[in-house]
Design a protein around this motif. Structure first.
Motif, PDB file in Angstrom:
ATOM      1  N   PHE A   1     -72.579  81.008  31.811  1.00  0.00           N
ATOM      2  CA  PHE A   1     -72.154  82.127  30.515  1.00  0.00           C
ATOM      3  C   PHE A   1     -70.627  82.047  30.536  1.00  0.00           C
ATOM      4  O   PHE A   1     -70.099  82.504  32.151  1.00  0.00           O
ATOM      5  N   ILE A   2     -70.219  83.070  30.233  1.00  0.00           N
ATOM      6  CA  ILE A   2     -69.390  84.065  30.208  1.00  0.00           C
ATOM      7  C   ILE A   2     -69.079  85.966  30.586  1.00  0.00           C
ATOM      8  O   ILE A   2     -70.171  85.967  29.228  1.00  0.00           O
ATOM      9  N   LEU A   3     -68.961  86.251  31.695  1.00  0.00           N
ATOM     10  CA  LEU A   3     -68.419  87.384  31.686  1.00  0.00           C
ATOM     11  C   LEU A   3     -66.799  88.355  32.587  1.00  0.00           C
ATOM     12  O   LEU A   3     -66.280  87.524  32.696  1.00  0.00           O
ATOM     13  N   GLU A   4     -67.167  89.534  31.135  1.00  0.00           N
ATOM     14  CA  GLU A   4     -65.570  90.071  31.195  1.00  0.00           C
ATOM     15  C   GLU A   4     -66.108  91.463  31.812  1.00  0.00           C
ATOM     16  O   GLU A   4     -66.769  91.864  31.148  1.00  0.00           O
ATOM     17  N   ALA A   5     -64.600  91.719  32.900  1.00  0.00           N
ATOM     18  CA  ALA A   5     -64.834  93.043  33.656  1.00  0.00           C
ATOM     19  C   ALA A   5     -63.844  94.138  32.254  1.00  0.00           C
ATOM     20  O   ALA A   5     -62.450  93.600  32.717  1.00  0.00           O
ATOM     21  N   ALA A   6     -63.849  95.002  33.356  1.00  0.00           N
ATOM     22  CA  ALA A   6     -62.833  96.252  32.213  1.00  0.00           C
ATOM     23  C   ALA A   6     -63.263  97.168  32.876  1.00  0.00           C
ATOM     24  O   ALA A   6     -64.460  96.920  33.941  1.00  0.00           O
ATOM     25  N   ASP A   7     -62.782  98.224  32.053  1.00  0.00           N
ATOM     26  CA  ASP A   7     -62.960  99.814  32.621  1.00  0.00           C
ATOM     27  C   ASP A   7     -63.375 100.834  31.129  1.00  0.00           C
ATOM     28  O   ASP A   7     -62.427  99.990  30.073  1.00  0.00           O
TER      29      ASP A   7
ATOM     30  N   ALA B   1     -63.961 104.708  30.195  1.00  0.00           N
ATOM     31  CA  ALA B   1     -63.849 106.643  30.653  1.00  0.00           C
ATOM     32  C   ALA B   1     -64.053 106.404  31.971  1.00  0.00           C
ATOM     33  O   ALA B   1     -64.522 107.014  32.496  1.00  0.00           O
ATOM     34  N   GLY B   2     -63.029 105.626  32.949  1.00  0.00           N
ATOM     35  CA  GLY B   2     -63.177 105.299  34.437  1.00  0.00           C
ATOM     36  C   GLY B   2     -64.016 104.598  34.747  1.00  0.00           C
ATOM     37  O   GLY B   2     -64.269 104.995  36.127  1.00  0.00           O
ATOM     38  N   LYS B   3     -65.041 104.207  34.599  1.00  0.00           N
ATOM     39  CA  LYS B   3     -66.196 103.363  35.104  1.00  0.00           C
ATOM     40  C   LYS B   3     -65.955 101.980  34.734  1.00  0.00           C
ATOM     41  O   LYS B   3     -65.846 101.293  33.515  1.00  0.00           O
ATOM     42  N   GLN B   4     -66.425 101.171  35.750  1.00  0.00           N
ATOM     43  CA  GLN B   4     -66.767  99.593  35.479  1.00  0.00           C
ATOM     44  C   GLN B   4     -67.592  99.449  34.302  1.00  0.00           C
ATOM     45  O   GLN B   4     -69.356  99.652  34.757  1.00  0.00           O
TER      46      GLN B   4
ATOM     47  N   SER C   1     -65.561 104.363  43.560  1.00  0.00           N
ATOM     48  CA  SER C   1     -64.613 104.128  42.213  1.00  0.00           C
ATOM     49  C   SER C   1     -63.235 103.412  42.750  1.00  0.00           C
ATOM     50  O   SER C   1     -62.851 103.265  41.487  1.00  0.00           O
ATOM     51  N   GLU C   2     -63.725 102.216  43.374  1.00  0.00           N
ATOM     52  CA  GLU C   2     -62.815 101.474  42.727  1.00  0.00           C
ATOM     53  C   GLU C   2     -64.256 100.429  42.808  1.00  0.00           C
ATOM     54  O   GLU C   2     -65.509 100.258  42.835  1.00  0.00           O
ATOM     55  N   ASN C   3     -63.390  99.321  41.835  1.00  0.00           N
ATOM     56  CA  ASN C   3     -64.085  98.086  40.697  1.00  0.00           C
ATOM     57  C   ASN C   3     -64.653  97.169  41.752  1.00  0.00           C
ATOM     58  O   ASN C   3     -64.197  96.828  43.291  1.00  0.00           O
ATOM     59  N   ALA C   4     -66.356  97.108  41.679  1.00  0.00           N
ATOM     60  CA  ALA C   4     -67.066  95.985  41.949  1.00  0.00           C
ATOM     61  C   ALA C   4     -66.502  94.861  42.020  1.00  0.00           C
ATOM     62  O   ALA C   4     -66.873  93.761  43.014  1.00  0.00           O
ATOM     63  N   ILE C   5     -65.606  94.410  40.952  1.00  0.00           N
ATOM     64  CA  ILE C   5     -65.964  92.834  40.149  1.00  0.00           C
ATOM     65  C   ILE C   5     -64.624  93.440  39.635  1.00  0.00           C
ATOM     66  O   ILE C   5     -63.687  94.046  38.476  1.00  0.00           O
TER      67      ILE C   5
ATOM     68  N   ASN D   1     -73.358  97.793  31.370  1.00  0.00           N
ATOM     69  CA  ASN D   1     -72.495  99.163  31.546  1.00  0.00           C
ATOM     70  C   ASN D   1     -73.408 100.285  32.365  1.00  0.00           C
ATOM     71  O   ASN D   1     -73.299 101.123  33.423  1.00  0.00           O
ATOM     72  N   ASP D   2     -74.418  99.779  33.397  1.00  0.00           N
ATOM     73  CA  ASP D   2     -75.253  99.629  34.715  1.00  0.00           C
ATOM     74  C   ASP D   2     -74.712  98.977  35.854  1.00  0.00           C
ATOM     75  O   ASP D   2     -75.424  98.284  36.038  1.00  0.00           O
ATOM     76  N   VAL D   3     -73.583  99.533  36.429  1.00  0.00           N
ATOM     77  CA  VAL D   3     -72.399  98.972  37.853  1.00  0.00           C
ATOM     78  C   VAL D   3     -73.305  99.604  38.848  1.00  0.00           C
ATOM     79  O   VAL D   3     -72.628 100.549  38.658  1.00  0.00           O
ATOM     80  N   THR D   4     -73.702  99.225  39.688  1.00  0.00           N
ATOM     81  CA  THR D   4     -73.329  99.965  40.659  1.00  0.00           C
ATOM     82  C   THR D   4     -72.801  98.555  41.707  1.00  0.00           C
ATOM     83  O   THR D   4     -73.600  97.519  42.333  1.00  0.00           O
ATOM     84  N   GLN D   5     -72.683  99.054  43.190  1.00  0.00           N
ATOM     85  CA  GLN D   5     -72.072  98.816  44.180  1.00  0.00           C
ATOM     86  C   GLN D   5     -72.476  99.345  45.894  1.00  0.00           C
ATOM     87  O   GLN D   5     -72.657 100.547  45.958  1.00  0.00           O
ATOM     88  N   GLN D   6     -72.640  98.661  46.594  1.00  0.00           N
ATOM     89  CA  GLN D   6     -72.901  99.491  47.833  1.00  0.00           C
ATOM     90  C   GLN D   6     -72.146  97.886  48.875  1.00  0.00           C
ATOM     91  O   GLN D   6     -72.042  96.970  49.267  1.00  0.00           O
ATOM     92  N   ASN D   7     -71.051  98.767  49.773  1.00  0.00           N
ATOM     93  CA  ASN D   7     -69.877  97.250  49.850  1.00  0.00           C
ATOM     94  C   ASN D   7     -69.313  96.919  48.948  1.00  0.00           C
ATOM     95  O   ASN D   7     -68.890  97.132  48.341  1.00  0.00           O
ATOM     96  N   ASP D   8     -69.809  95.622  49.710  1.00  0.00           N
ATOM     97  CA  ASP D   8     -69.502  94.569  48.972  1.00  0.00           C
ATOM     98  C   ASP D   8     -70.373  93.903  47.619  1.00  0.00           C
ATOM     99  O   ASP D   8     -70.275  93.062  47.410  1.00  0.00           O
ATOM    100  N   SER D   9     -71.645  94.229  47.946  1.00  0.00           N
ATOM    101  CA  SER D   9     -73.135  93.701  47.306  1.00  0.00           C
ATOM    102  C   SER D   9     -72.629  94.997  45.998  1.00  0.00           C
ATOM    103  O   SER D   9     -72.195  96.280  45.313  1.00  0.00           O
ATOM    104  N   VAL D  10     -73.116  93.805  44.578  1.00  0.00           N
ATOM    105  CA  VAL D  10     -73.428  94.940  43.046  1.00  0.00           C
ATOM    106  C   VAL D  10     -74.711  94.264  42.444  1.00  0.00           C
ATOM    107  O   VAL D  10     -75.094  93.494  42.597  1.00  0.00           O
ATOM    108  N   LYS D  11     -74.531  95.230  42.245  1.00  0.00           N
ATOM    109  CA  LYS D  11     -76.215  95.163  41.240  1.00  0.00           C
ATOM    110  C   LYS D  11     -75.815  95.381  39.680  1.00  0.00           C
ATOM    111  O   LYS D  11     -75.382  96.610  39.148  1.00  0.00           O
ATOM    112  N   ILE D  12     -75.856  94.673  38.242  1.00  0.00           N
ATOM    113  CA  ILE D  12     -75.257  94.452  36.620  1.00  0.00           C
ATOM    114  C   ILE D  12     -76.435  94.609  36.336  1.00  0.00           C
ATOM    115  O   ILE D  12     -77.895  93.762  36.526  1.00  0.00           O
ATOM    116  N   GLY D  13     -77.308  95.707  35.877  1.00  0.00           N
ATOM    117  CA  GLY D  13     -78.026  96.083  35.034  1.00  0.00           C
ATOM    118  C   GLY D  13     -77.474  95.232  33.191  1.00  0.00           C
ATOM    119  O   GLY D  13     -77.029  95.543  33.325  1.00  0.00           O
ATOM    120  N   LEU D  14     -78.863  94.447  33.520  1.00  0.00           N
ATOM    121  CA  LEU D  14     -78.591  93.916  32.586  1.00  0.00           C
ATOM    122  C   LEU D  14     -79.712  93.837  31.159  1.00  0.00           C
ATOM    123  O   LEU D  14     -80.224  94.041  31.033  1.00  0.00           O
TER     124      LEU D  14
END
Length: 420
Positions: free
Chosen positions: A55-61, A63-66, A33-37, A80-93
């Motif tokens: 390159f540049i990434l822009e992080a936002a919310d 519909a309540g999802k990062q 529920s907390e932002n991974a990034i 829009n495929d962003v998952t996290q486990q503790n302090d690690s994050v996986k961003i589907g491209l």
């Protein structure tokens, strides 16, 4: 588009340790529920071949999802495929079988860009810093050279093979955007800077990481290097030429002597065999799109064709996408095409036609002289005759060339749809 194979040279122990991380993540990852990034802009740098590909990434919310946006000049690709486990994050491209996997620590991130569809291990380390919006320098030297305009370009690879291209750039003080057009596609949205008389532009579309550098040789000539991913390297030279042009994209692929039409039969995403001779297509204008979910130019063309089909299907239009995928396994290939179908809301038929290889595509469609590019688009009239074949695609990153393609496409389709 010309694709450079760059899936060698990663040390085995790095990949093995990273694969373990991926396996653990797949088994235990959750969406927090907390932002991974941290929200806002991130400057990301891929570290390859002793160079930085930024390159540049822009992080936002949303519909309540990062979510994140991958930015290249005017382009914003939703991730829009962003998952996290503790302090690690996986961003589907996006639609690609690739991820950014990192450890986030406040204003910093570090991790690896991983491509999952290569036969050998492929990963590139990256670092990222929050709050940075400049692709290259915060304070570049005043530009002393203007790269704006059209350029006649020649790329040369390590074996001495050459590729002709047309470069188009637009420069405002230090800021520069542009692309390269080739007979098989364009290099999409390039963005960067001119510092003094030195040019740097880069792009990252989720599948390809490219860096172009150049310096002025004279008032009308430049030369530089092209870095692609892990190992791809070419040199390039260009001279200013407002009349620079490529071969007509409608003349490169054609039917062999004695052929007027196509025949093929391939399974759809559910495994049902589909033939161009099925009653569904009889008396219809049919576009046959040769594509791959791994292909950024195909992504651009599909972004145009998917809504076009919905708007014109009731006029007697059908489109068949022939997918040539990385995996020879039907289930894996169909899954990649299904992801593409969902992302672009594709309502026309997608078939699994073979592996991502031009020779394989040529063998699958023996009526053609050759397949030299993904995408290739074949226009078929209501009588089942091939009327035009367009090789490659000039996407929205090419500006007026894309607009010219759209105008030509619309004119062709208007003519074909009007015929009885």
């Amino acid at each position: 588009m010309k694709h450079i194979h760059v899936n060698t040279g990663v040390r085995a122990f790095l990949f093995l340790s990273f694969a373990i991380v991926l396996l653990i993540s797949a088994c235990t990852s959750t969406t927090s529920s907390e932002n991974a990034i941290k929200h806002g802009s991130w400057r990301v740098v891929l570290h390859a071949q002793g160079q930085e590909i930024p390159f540049i990434l822009e992080a936002a919310d949303s519909a309540g999802k990062q979510v994140l946006y991958l930015l290249n000049a005017e382009e914003r690709i939703l991730l829009n495929d962003v998952t996290q486990q503790n302090d690690s994050v996986k961003i589907g491209l996006h639609i690609f079988d690739a991820d950014l996997i990192a450890k986030a620590d406040g204003d910093k991130m570090a991790g690896r860009f991983v491509k999952n569809d290569t036969p050998e291990p492929y990963s590139i380390p990256f670092t990222a810093e929050h709050g940075k919006k400049m692709r290259f320098s915060e304070s570049p030297a005043a530009a002393s050279y203007d790269y704006s305009g059209k350029w006649e370009v020649m790329f040369t690879d390590a074996e001495g093979a050459t590729t002709e291209a047309v470069g188009i750039f637009e420069q405002k003080k230090n800021y520069v955007t542009g692309t390269f057009l080739t007979t098989t596609g364009d290099y999409r949205y390039l963005e960067g800077e001119v510092s003094g008389n030195n040019l740097k532009v880069s792009t990252f579309d989720g599948n390809h990481a490219w860096l172009f550098t150049a310096s002025a040789v004279s008032a009308d000539s430049i030369q530089g290097e092209f870095i692609s991913g892990l190992t791809g390297h070419e040199t390039w030279k260009a001279r200013r030429n407002e009349d620079a042009a490529l071969a007509n994209a409608d003349s490169l692929t054609f039917l062999k002597e004695g052929y007027e039409s196509l025949t093929f039969s391939f399974p759809d995403l559910e495994g049902k065999q589909v033939s161009l001779q099925d009653p569904k297509y009889k008396g219809k204008v049919v576009l046959v799109q040769l594509l791959g979910s791994w292909c950024p130019n195909c992504m651009d063309e599909t972004a145009f064709l998917a809504p076009y089909y919905k708007q014109n299907h009731n006029k007697g239009l059908e489109i068949i996408g022939l997918g040539f995928e990385r995996s020879p396994e039907f289930e894996k290939a169909a899954a990649r095409l299904q992801k593409m179908k969902s992302r672009f809301d594709i309502q026309y038929d997608l078939l699994v036609a073979g592996i991502a290889d031009k020779e394989a595509a040529s063998q699958a469609l023996p009526a053609l002289n050759r397949v030299m590019s993904f995408p290739t688009t074949i226009f078929i009239d209501r009588q089942g005759k091939v009327r035009k074949i367009h090789t490659g695609f000039s996407g929205p990153g090419t500006g007026k060339y894309y607009e010219e393609w759209v105008a030509d496409f619309n004119a062709t389709m208007q003519q074909l749809l009007a015929e009885s």
